[in-house]
Design a protein around this motif. Structure first.
Motif, short mmCIF file in Angstrom:
data_model
loop_
_atom_site.label_atom_id
_atom_site.label_comp_id
_atom_site.label_asym_id
_atom_site.label_seq_id
_atom_site.Cartn_x
_atom_site.Cartn_y
_atom_site.Cartn_z
N GLY A 99 -15.04 -61.49 27.18
CA GLY A 99 -14.74 -61.34 28.60
C GLY A 99 -15.43 -60.19 29.27
N GLY A 100 -16.13 -59.31 28.51
CA GLY A 100 -16.79 -58.19 29.16
C GLY A 100 -17.32 -57.17 28.17
N THR A 101 -17.56 -55.94 28.67
CA THR A 101 -18.06 -54.84 27.83
C THR A 101 -17.33 -53.55 28.19
N LEU A 102 -17.25 -52.65 27.20
CA LEU A 102 -16.81 -51.27 27.42
C LEU A 102 -18.04 -50.39 27.40
N ARG A 103 -18.26 -49.60 28.47
CA ARG A 103 -19.46 -48.78 28.58
C ARG A 103 -19.07 -47.31 28.71
N HIS A 104 -19.69 -46.51 27.83
CA HIS A 104 -19.44 -45.07 27.82
C HIS A 104 -20.51 -44.38 28.66
N VAL A 105 -20.07 -43.81 29.78
CA VAL A 105 -21.02 -43.15 30.69
C VAL A 105 -20.67 -41.67 30.82
N VAL A 106 -21.71 -40.87 31.18
CA VAL A 106 -21.54 -39.43 31.32
C VAL A 106 -22.00 -39.03 32.73
N ALA A 107 -21.13 -38.30 33.41
CA ALA A 107 -21.49 -37.79 34.75
C ALA A 107 -22.13 -36.41 34.57
N ARG A 108 -23.27 -36.19 35.22
CA ARG A 108 -23.99 -34.91 35.08
C ARG A 108 -24.25 -34.31 36.48
N ASP A 109 -24.36 -32.98 36.46
CA ASP A 109 -24.68 -32.30 37.72
C ASP A 109 -26.19 -32.31 37.95
N ALA A 110 -26.59 -31.59 38.96
CA ALA A 110 -28.01 -31.61 39.33
C ALA A 110 -28.89 -31.00 38.25
N THR A 111 -28.31 -30.14 37.43
CA THR A 111 -29.09 -29.50 36.37
C THR A 111 -29.05 -30.32 35.08
N GLY A 112 -28.26 -31.40 35.06
CA GLY A 112 -28.19 -32.24 33.88
C GLY A 112 -27.05 -31.93 32.95
N LEU A 113 -26.25 -30.95 33.31
CA LEU A 113 -25.11 -30.60 32.46
C LEU A 113 -23.99 -31.61 32.69
N PRO A 114 -23.28 -31.99 31.60
CA PRO A 114 -22.19 -32.97 31.76
C PRO A 114 -21.01 -32.40 32.53
N GLN A 115 -20.56 -33.17 33.46
CA GLN A 115 -19.39 -32.78 34.24
C GLN A 115 -18.15 -33.58 33.86
N GLY A 116 -18.33 -34.63 33.14
CA GLY A 116 -17.21 -35.46 32.72
C GLY A 116 -17.71 -36.75 32.07
N GLN A 117 -16.81 -37.46 31.44
CA GLN A 117 -17.15 -38.71 30.77
C GLN A 117 -16.12 -39.76 31.15
N ALA A 118 -16.54 -41.02 31.00
CA ALA A 118 -15.62 -42.11 31.35
C ALA A 118 -15.96 -43.35 30.53
N ILE A 119 -14.93 -44.19 30.36
CA ILE A 119 -15.10 -45.53 29.79
C ILE A 119 -14.91 -46.50 30.94
N ILE A 120 -15.93 -47.34 31.16
CA ILE A 120 -15.92 -48.30 32.25
C ILE A 120 -15.83 -49.71 31.66
N THR A 121 -14.98 -50.53 32.21
CA THR A 121 -14.96 -51.95 31.81
C THR A 121 -15.79 -52.75 32.81
N VAL A 122 -16.62 -53.62 32.28
CA VAL A 122 -17.45 -54.48 33.11
C VAL A 122 -17.21 -55.90 32.65
N ASP A 123 -16.71 -56.74 33.57
CA ASP A 123 -16.42 -58.12 33.18
C ASP A 123 -17.70 -58.97 33.20
N ASP A 124 -17.56 -60.24 32.85
CA ASP A 124 -18.73 -61.11 32.75
C ASP A 124 -19.42 -61.32 34.10
#
Length: 627
Positions: free
Chosen positions: A520-545
């Motif tokens: 039915g979909g995918t779990l995607r691990h994404v990382v939010a970064r600031d302008a300098t490339g440093l991680p500001q947070g992480q999230a698991i996103i669900t994406v359906d078909d």
């Protein structure tokens, strides 16, 4: 005075036989005494002066002559005393004619003839009961035992009666038996004909259902098989429906209809399977074949490492309230589970052991390794019955030893470990995965070559180009998500080698570190970064078909997401989080991981978090988390 005046008056009530017998004995004694007195008188006189008379003339020794009709046989209520010989019948003349009699219905003998039931006295049992005295009265007269003896049946009389009964002819029973058998067969024929008529008028019906709900939630490929009471006409997939909807394939022949689910089923759910417009092979009315079954609640295995004690593998329900340890050891590196077994890698004496056991921890046995070395990246093939792992020799140098070779072997331990080769040489493997629902292995070697080899065939290694990593493989579709050398992410059809770009999500959260497919979909691990490339947070996103993206879990810069995987059916997600990474040191295992890790269970249907459990390496995941 006349003789009538001399007769005693009739008793007010009927006498018992004992009383009549006593009266007879008294009369006989009186007659004997009179005869003896007359005899003495004759002997004294010498017979002189006494007229000669016969007994018939004087009634017997000087007793006035009276007929039986006049005196009632010396007494109306008495019967004459007649000597009674054992085994003989009482003469009919001795039975008092004025006594009340009851004639019982004729008794039926064992031979089928009717005959009167008499005892040795010749009387009916009911007649004796009618003239018998109550037990209390018999006890009062003191003659109860004498009355029983007088009416008791002698052994000889019983033997004579039984002999007569056995000699009677037997009725023809064979004819009755044949008639009974004929009647039973006739009834069976009628019942069979009636059922046939009902079958023709009602259409096909289900007589048996085969399904394993517990296995259905663990792996894909489970079946529900319907058996009808008659052969069916051809069934098309359009006639079959499953609620809730789940993909399936159809295999119908004869009386059987098999529905194979290509993905695992949800837990704690009632499923209804219908086959519409089913008709018999010979025609007749159509009917809908329908059955329902309910799947059980899910459970999950987790590994909990303990720096100060034994590491433990727990089995728990999805509330975390029924956690039970099933295996413990000083150092547990990794484990995987099937629907019936656990495979555990432990560290002992600076090397690895691979142990197979039942899911409750019993029946433990070691699997042979290619040598003395280390095991990592354990995976299992439920369908093929294989375990796979990367292996490195303990003694390793630039010129000797094996490093990161891919080994597969049977979970039963009946065969030797097999090292995967490419081009006739043992290949050093960078990353690999079992293809779900098969015995095939997809891997990337140190040269970046993506290859596929199926352990169930002799087809050899199939080359699929170059790639940098394998994100995941979808269940039931034989489709892998891989990242090519140029950074593009594609969906690769492993059956024919065709591929297409993985569609971006809406909204687009950017490139994903990991992508885990589920039905039915995918779990995607994404990382939010600031302008300098440093991680500001992480999230698991669900994406359906359809490409719709929804945030599932988000953490701040202090925490880290180590892994996300879905339950077999895609009903739940397990997300492993390492909190407070600054103060959460890594252990010193072969697979080093933070000491403190939490597994968050989330309902993918609603997005709600169910519980957070201490531990990691959830059994839903195909591989262990990576540091």
């Amino acid at each position: 005075m006349s003789t009538d005046d001399e007769r005693p008056e009739a008793p007010a009530v009927p006498r018992t036989r004992a009383e009549m017998r006593a009266a007879r004995e008294a009369a006989a004694a009186a007659e004997a005494a009179a005869a003896e007195a007359a005899s003495r008188s004759l002997s004294e006189d010498g017979g002189a002066g006494v007229p000669s008379r016969s007994l018939s003339e004087d009634g017997g020794a000087g007793v006035p002559s009276r007929s039986l009709s006049e005196d009632g046989g010396a007494d109306r209520d008495e019967t004459r005393q007649v000597p009674f010989e054992p085994g003989s019948r009482m003469p009919e003349a001795d039975v008092p004619r004025d006594e009340a009699r009851f004639v019982s219905p004729p008794a039926r003998s064992t031979t089928g003839e009717e005959r009167p039931a008499r005892d040795a006295t010749g009387e009916e049992p009911a007649a004796r009961e009618a003239t018998s005295e109550e037990p209390a009265a018999r006890e009062a007269t003191g003659e109860e035992s004498a009355a029983r003896e007088a009416t008791s049946e002698e052994p000889a009389a019983r033997e004579a009666t039984e002999g007569t009964a056995s000699a009677l002819p037997k009725p023809p029973r064979d004819r009755r038996f044949l008639l009974a058998i004929g009647a039973v067969l006739g009834i069976l024929v009628l019942v069979g004909a009636g059922l046939g008529v009902v079958s023709l008028t009602q259409g096909p019906r289900i007589t048996e259902v085969q399904v394993d709900p517990a296995h259905a939630i663990e792996s894909s490929g489970s079946r529900v098989i319907l058996t009808a009471n008659q052969s069916l006409a051809a069934i098309d997939e359009s006639q079959v429906s499953v609620e809730p909807a789940v993909p399936f394939t159809l295999d119908a022949a004869g009386r059987g209809v098999g529905i194979r689910f290509t993905v695992p089923l949800d837990d704690d759910t009632e499923y209804t399977v219908k086959v519409a417009d089913a008709t018999g092979a010979g025609g007749g009315p159509s009917t809908t074949l329908e059955t329902s079954f309910t799947t059980p609640q899910s459970s999950i295995f987790l590994l909990r490492r303990d720096a100060d004690g034994d590491d433990k593998i727990f089995r728990t329900d999805l509330t975390g309230e029924k956690a039970v340890p099933v295996f413990s050891a000083d150092k547990i590196n990794d484990f995987r589970s099937t629907s019936t077994q656990l495979v555990v890698s432990v560290e002992e004496d600076d090397s690895s052991r691979l142990i197979v056991m039942k899911r409750d921890g019993t029946d433990q046995r070691d699997l042979p390794l290619p040598g003395d070395g280390y095991v990592g990246a354990i995976q299992v093939s439920e369908r093929g019955g294989f375990v796979g792992y990367s292996y490195s020799d303990k003694e390793l140098s630039d010129t000797e030893g094996r490093a990161s070779v891919l080994v597969t072997q049977s979970l039963s331990g009946d065969d030797e470990p097999v090292v995967t080769e490419v081009g006739g040489k043992e290949a050093n493997i960078f990353v690999w995965q079992f293809v779900p629902d098969s015995a095939a292995v997809l891997f990337i070697d140190f040269d970046g070559a993506l290859s596929l080899v199926d352990r169930s065939t002799d087809a050899g290694v199939q080359s699929l180009g170059l790639a940098t990593t394998i994100q995941g493989i979808s269940r039931g579709t034989y489709t892998a998500i891989v990242e090519r050398l140029d950074g593009s992410v594609v969906e690769l059809n492993l059956a024919d080698g065709s591929e297409q770009p993985l569609a971006a999500s809406t909204p687009d959260y950017g490139s994903a570190m990991t992508i885990t497919p589920y039905p039915g979909g995918t779990l995607r691990h994404v990382v939010a970064r600031d302008a300098t490339g440093l991680p500001q947070g992480q999230a698991i996103i669900t994406v359906d078909d359809e490409g719709t993206a929804t945030p599932l879990v988000e953490v701040g810069p202090a925490d880290s997401i180590l892994q996300a995987c879905a339950s077999p059916s895609g009903q739940y997600a397990a997300v492993v989080i390492s909190p407070d990474m600054t103060n959460n040191p890594y252990d010193r295992m072969l697979l080093p991981l933070p000491e403190n890790m939490e597994t968050h269970l989330i309902d993918l249907r609603t997005g709600d978090e169910m519980v957070a459990l201490t531990g990691f390496d959830a059994s839903w995941c195909q591989t262990a988390p990576q540091f």
